[in-house]
Motif scaffolding. Sequence first.
Motif, PDB file in Angstrom:
ATOM      1  N   ASP A  36       0.515  -0.991   0.196  1.00 49.87           N
ATOM      2  CA  ASP A  36      -0.233   0.501  -0.313  1.00 49.87           C
ATOM      3  C   ASP A  36       1.266   0.870   0.406  1.00 49.87           C
ATOM      4  O   ASP A  36       1.173   1.760   1.386  1.00 49.87           O
ATOM      5  CB  ASP A  36      -0.785   0.155   0.843  1.00 49.87           C
ATOM      6  N   ASP A  43      -7.948  -2.936  -4.186  1.00 46.56           N
ATOM      7  CA  ASP A  43      -7.197  -4.378  -3.117  1.00 46.56           C
ATOM      8  C   ASP A  43      -8.656  -4.582  -2.856  1.00 46.56           C
ATOM      9  O   ASP A  43     -10.053  -4.190  -3.068  1.00 46.56           O
ATOM     10  CB  ASP A  43      -7.323  -3.514  -1.804  1.00 46.56           C
ATOM     11  N   VAL A  49      -3.972  -5.572  -1.816  1.00 45.59           N
ATOM     12  CA  VAL A  49      -3.184  -4.240  -1.563  1.00 45.59           C
ATOM     13  C   VAL A  49      -2.783  -5.199  -0.004  1.00 45.59           C
ATOM     14  O   VAL A  49      -3.522  -5.351   1.074  1.00 45.59           O
ATOM     15  CB  VAL A  49      -3.418  -3.639  -1.476  1.00 45.59           C
TER      16      VAL A  49
END
Length: 70
Positions: A36, A43, A49
Amino acid sequence: MAFKQGDIFILPSISEGLPTALLEAMASSCASIVTDIGLPVKDGVTGLVVPPKDVNSLVRAINNLSLIHI
């Protein structure tokens, strides 16, 4: 292209400029796992992520995608 031979692409960066390898992997339909840090992955939609430097989250994401791609 090597990306077409794999199913999962992992980019566990802590800093990234223009992620050309990620863009190539996505264009080759590889499932992507990234950290991230503002990369162009949503995501659960275009990939997974995980928090930077969080090894346990990375392992869980890899295991989850591995189960889906079996």
